[in-house]
Scaffold this active site. Structure first.
Site, short mmCIF file in Angstrom:
data_model
loop_
_atom_site.label_atom_id
_atom_site.label_comp_id
_atom_site.label_asym_id
_atom_site.label_seq_id
_atom_site.Cartn_x
_atom_site.Cartn_y
_atom_site.Cartn_z
N ASN A 132 0.86 -1.18 0.00
CA ASN A 132 0.00 0.00 0.00
C ASN A 132 0.89 1.24 0.00
O ASN A 132 1.52 1.56 1.01
CB ASN A 132 -0.91 -0.01 1.23
CG ASN A 132 -1.78 1.23 1.34
OD1 ASN A 132 -1.89 2.01 0.39
ND2 ASN A 132 -2.40 1.42 2.49
N LYS A 179 -0.01 4.26 -0.18
CA LYS A 179 -0.67 5.39 0.48
C LYS A 179 -0.49 6.66 -0.37
O LYS A 179 -0.52 6.59 -1.60
CB LYS A 179 -0.16 5.55 1.91
CG LYS A 179 -0.33 4.26 2.72
CD LYS A 179 -0.01 4.42 4.17
CE LYS A 179 -0.21 3.09 4.90
NZ LYS A 179 0.01 3.22 6.35
N HIS A 218 -9.37 0.80 5.35
CA HIS A 218 -8.10 0.97 6.05
C HIS A 218 -8.31 1.88 7.25
O HIS A 218 -9.13 2.80 7.21
CB HIS A 218 -7.05 1.57 5.09
CG HIS A 218 -5.66 1.51 5.63
ND1 HIS A 218 -5.19 2.44 6.53
CD2 HIS A 218 -4.63 0.65 5.40
CE1 HIS A 218 -3.92 2.15 6.84
NE2 HIS A 218 -3.57 1.07 6.16
N GLU A 230 -6.75 4.28 8.38
CA GLU A 230 -6.56 5.70 8.09
C GLU A 230 -7.79 6.29 7.42
O GLU A 230 -8.12 7.47 7.65
CB GLU A 230 -5.31 5.89 7.23
CG GLU A 230 -4.03 5.57 7.99
CD GLU A 230 -2.84 5.25 7.12
OE1 GLU A 230 -1.78 4.91 7.68
OE2 GLU A 230 -2.97 5.31 5.87
N GLU A 272 -4.92 -5.34 10.50
CA GLU A 272 -3.88 -4.36 10.77
C GLU A 272 -4.17 -3.67 12.10
O GLU A 272 -4.99 -2.74 12.15
CB GLU A 272 -3.83 -3.30 9.66
CG GLU A 272 -3.30 -3.81 8.34
CD GLU A 272 -2.92 -2.65 7.42
OE1 GLU A 272 -1.77 -2.61 6.99
OE2 GLU A 272 -3.76 -1.79 7.16
N GLY A 324 3.07 1.65 10.97
CA GLY A 324 4.08 2.69 10.85
C GLY A 324 4.80 3.03 12.14
O GLY A 324 5.59 3.98 12.17
N SER A 358 3.83 -2.67 10.35
CA SER A 358 5.28 -2.70 10.57
C SER A 358 5.92 -4.01 10.13
O SER A 358 6.84 -4.51 10.78
CB SER A 358 5.60 -2.40 12.04
OG SER A 358 5.22 -1.08 12.39
#
Length: 247
Positions: A9, A11, A93, A95, A163, A169, A207
């Protein structure tokens, strides 16, 4: 047997200049033993589909609208992604759920639109750190799965990606036991919802890097990974793909 999947991904990263990473990745894995998927910004989908040439690399979008068309400035439909060369689309996702207040129902509607357009929906789930610390992680992902999976979902048109929000991250990774527990619960829940649950691929994301990939891929019911930053450069992503091929 479920075919393994290494998904990247990108992003909100990447321009035409970064498409050289496609050649570097396909050169590193000219005949991959697993599926490889890259999901760049929408501006690069068509160019990336061209850049892969005859390689089996698959291309995906990072979101789509639930409607086929209409007055939705700035949005993109599943049919548009398909037309640009995508075969997959990431949905739900964390985010998107956080930044755009997307609900499980929103994700399910988008997944249904993706299926109608002939795309494979990669549906993302995951708990926050507060939810993990409160001991409700399993309940949270179960509710998300039940609410985000649309009618008509099958092993052929749907991938699930777990996730944990607190691992994306951050460099922090759940323990092997924690990953196994969540993936096991997702598999059980899928059996309650689908006839072909054993065929649905469940990816882990958060990660993932070359140094920890082999350990993660050895976990039962981990069928691959959804990788963020480490997918931007072939030198980082190719070893993850190689670890999945060895799993």
């Amino acid at each position: 047997m479920r075919r393994k999947l290494a998904a990247g991904n990108w992003k909100m990263n990447g321009t035409t200049a970064t498409l050289d990473q496609v050649k570097a990745l396909t050169d590193a894995h000219p005949d991959p033993a697993v599926d490889i998927l890259l999901c760049p910004p929408a501006t690069l989908i068509a160019q990336m589909a061209w850049a892969r040439g005859s390689h089996a690399l698959q291309i995906g979008g990072q979101d789509c609208h639930a409607q086929d068309s209409g007055a939705h400035t700035g949005d993109i439909s599943a049919a548009m992604l398909k037309d640009a060369g995508a075969s997959h689309v990431i949905l739900g996702h964390s985010e998107r759920r956080a930044d755009h207040a997307e609900s499980d129902a929103d994700v399910a509607a988008k997944a249904q639109a993706a299926h109608a357009a002939g795309l494979i929906a990669v549906i993302c789930l995951g708990e926050t750190l507060d939810q993990r610390d409160a001991g409700t992680a399993l309940e949270v992902v179960t509710v998300q799965l039940r609410g985000s999976l649309p009618d008509g979902a099958t092993a052929a048109n749907t991938v699930i990606a777990y996730e944990p929000v607190w691992a994306i991250g951050t460099g922090r990774v759940p323990t092997v036991a924690q990953i196994a527990e969540v993936h096991g619960r997702l598999r059980v829940t899928l059996h309650d919802m689908m006839r072909d649950a054993d065929g649905v691929r469940i990816l882990y994301g958060g990660s993932v890097k070359a140094e920890n990939a082999a350990e993660i891929f050895a976990v039962a019911d981990v069928d691959g990974a959804l990788v963020g930053g480490a997918s931007l450069q072939a030198v980082d992503f190719a070893p993850i793909v190689a670890a999945l091929e060895r799993a």
